[in-house]
Design a protein around this motif. Sequence first.
Motif, PDB file in Angstrom:
ATOM      1  N   VAL A  75       0.865  -1.182   0.000  1.00 24.58           N
ATOM      2  CA  VAL A  75       0.000   0.000   0.000  1.00 24.58           C
ATOM      3  C   VAL A  75       0.897   1.226   0.000  1.00 24.58           C
ATOM      4  O   VAL A  75       1.820   1.328   0.808  1.00 24.58           O
ATOM      5  CB  VAL A  75      -0.915   0.013   1.247  1.00 24.58           C
ATOM      6  CG1 VAL A  75      -1.747   1.276   1.289  1.00 24.58           C
ATOM      7  CG2 VAL A  75      -1.779  -1.229   1.288  1.00 24.58           C
ATOM      8  N   ALA A 121     -10.161  -6.783   0.687  1.00 21.02           N
ATOM      9  CA  ALA A 121     -10.593  -5.390   0.680  1.00 21.02           C
ATOM     10  C   ALA A 121      -9.557  -4.607   1.481  1.00 21.02           C
ATOM     11  O   ALA A 121      -9.068  -5.086   2.512  1.00 21.02           O
ATOM     12  CB  ALA A 121     -11.971  -5.226   1.314  1.00 21.02           C
ATOM     13  N   ARG A 139      -8.854  -0.959   3.354  1.00 13.71           N
ATOM     14  CA  ARG A 139      -9.495   0.257   3.886  1.00 13.71           C
ATOM     15  C   ARG A 139      -8.398   1.179   4.415  1.00 13.71           C
ATOM     16  O   ARG A 139      -7.548   0.757   5.184  1.00 13.71           O
ATOM     17  CB  ARG A 139     -10.469  -0.126   5.000  1.00 13.71           C
ATOM     18  CG  ARG A 139     -11.213   1.033   5.610  1.00 13.71           C
ATOM     19  CD  ARG A 139     -12.146   0.526   6.721  1.00 13.71           C
ATOM     20  NE  ARG A 139     -12.968   1.576   7.204  1.00 13.71           N
ATOM     21  CZ  ARG A 139     -14.186   1.855   6.779  1.00 13.71           C
ATOM     22  NH1 ARG A 139     -14.727   1.118   5.842  1.00 13.71           N
ATOM     23  NH2 ARG A 139     -14.873   2.846   7.290  1.00 13.71           N
ATOM     24  N   VAL A 142     -11.017   5.687   2.326  1.00 10.85           N
ATOM     25  CA  VAL A 142     -10.980   5.062   1.004  1.00 10.85           C
ATOM     26  C   VAL A 142     -11.017   3.552   1.189  1.00 10.85           C
ATOM     27  O   VAL A 142     -10.285   3.006   2.021  1.00 10.85           O
ATOM     28  CB  VAL A 142      -9.703   5.469   0.232  1.00 10.85           C
ATOM     29  CG1 VAL A 142      -9.599   4.708  -1.082  1.00 10.85           C
ATOM     30  CG2 VAL A 142      -9.672   6.965  -0.001  1.00 10.85           C
ATOM     31  N   VAL A 143     -11.881   2.879   0.423  1.00 12.85           N
ATOM     32  CA  VAL A 143     -11.961   1.422   0.450  1.00 12.85           C
ATOM     33  C   VAL A 143     -11.798   0.909  -0.975  1.00 12.85           C
ATOM     34  O   VAL A 143     -12.474   1.376  -1.887  1.00 12.85           O
ATOM     35  CB  VAL A 143     -13.310   0.933   1.033  1.00 12.85           C
ATOM     36  CG1 VAL A 143     -13.379  -0.588   1.008  1.00 12.85           C
ATOM     37  CG2 VAL A 143     -13.519   1.462   2.445  1.00 12.85           C
ATOM     38  N   ARG A 144     -10.875  -0.035  -1.140  1.00 13.22           N
ATOM     39  CA  ARG A 144     -10.679  -0.698  -2.437  1.00 13.22           C
ATOM     40  C   ARG A 144     -11.111  -2.145  -2.274  1.00 13.22           C
ATOM     41  O   ARG A 144     -10.515  -2.888  -1.486  1.00 13.22           O
ATOM     42  CB  ARG A 144      -9.210  -0.629  -2.889  1.00 13.22           C
ATOM     43  CG  ARG A 144      -8.726   0.760  -3.148  1.00 13.22           C
ATOM     44  CD  ARG A 144      -9.356   1.332  -4.423  1.00 13.22           C
ATOM     45  NE  ARG A 144      -8.799   2.624  -4.736  1.00 13.22           N
ATOM     46  CZ  ARG A 144      -9.477   3.758  -4.663  1.00 13.22           C
ATOM     47  NH1 ARG A 144     -10.726   3.749  -4.246  1.00 13.22           N
ATOM     48  NH2 ARG A 144      -8.908   4.899  -4.976  1.00 13.22           N
ATOM     49  N   GLU A 145     -12.133  -2.531  -2.997  1.00 15.01           N
ATOM     50  CA  GLU A 145     -12.662  -3.896  -2.936  1.00 15.01           C
ATOM     51  C   GLU A 145     -12.003  -4.741  -4.027  1.00 15.01           C
ATOM     52  O   GLU A 145     -11.431  -4.217  -4.982  1.00 15.01           O
ATOM     53  CB  GLU A 145     -14.179  -3.868  -3.164  1.00 15.01           C
ATOM     54  CG  GLU A 145     -14.951  -2.989  -2.211  1.00 15.01           C
ATOM     55  CD  GLU A 145     -15.283  -3.667  -0.891  1.00 15.01           C
ATOM     56  OE1 GLU A 145     -15.123  -4.904  -0.805  1.00 15.01           O
ATOM     57  OE2 GLU A 145     -15.684  -2.968   0.038  1.00 15.01           O
ATOM     58  N   ASN A 146     -12.123  -6.036  -3.885  1.00 14.98           N
ATOM     59  CA  ASN A 146     -11.705  -6.995  -4.903  1.00 14.98           C
ATOM     60  C   ASN A 146     -10.237  -6.873  -5.309  1.00 14.98           C
ATOM     61  O   ASN A 146      -9.900  -6.964  -6.500  1.00 14.98           O
ATOM     62  CB  ASN A 146     -12.616  -6.902  -6.141  1.00 14.98           C
ATOM     63  CG  ASN A 146     -14.060  -7.190  -5.789  1.00 14.98           C
ATOM     64  OD1 ASN A 146     -14.341  -8.153  -5.089  1.00 14.98           O
ATOM     65  ND2 ASN A 146     -14.960  -6.348  -6.257  1.00 14.98           N
ATOM     66  N   VAL A 147      -9.363  -6.657  -4.333  1.00 14.41           N
ATOM     67  CA  VAL A 147      -7.933  -6.663  -4.577  1.00 14.41           C
ATOM     68  C   VAL A 147      -7.500  -8.140  -4.538  1.00 14.41           C
ATOM     69  O   VAL A 147      -7.614  -8.807  -3.517  1.00 14.41           O
ATOM     70  CB  VAL A 147      -7.161  -5.855  -3.506  1.00 14.41           C
ATOM     71  CG1 VAL A 147      -5.670  -5.937  -3.738  1.00 14.41           C
ATOM     72  CG2 VAL A 147      -7.641  -4.406  -3.512  1.00 14.41           C
TER      73      VAL A 147
END
Length: 78
Positions: free
Chosen positions: A8, A56, A58, A67-72
């Motif tokens: 990240v 996911a 967060r 910020v949330v990134r799904e489906n990583v």
Amino acid sequence: MQSGSILVRVTDDQGAAVPGVAVTLTSPVLVAGTMSGVTDGAGTNRFPSLLPGVYAVRLELQGFKTVVRENVTVQVGA
């Protein structure tokens, strides 16, 4: 056992690193369901030795929008 990792890197609109951001990973493949960490002075945090699967991510810091990134997806050898 084969594993992957998630790196990240958090930057602001001008591209400057943002330290101190709380990072939370969630996934059904995690034994505890979640893992957490904080970005360092370079705005980075690495989660090594992750099982392949979908995660996911967060990102939270007081005064900033969450910020949330799904489906990583973590894949071995990719």
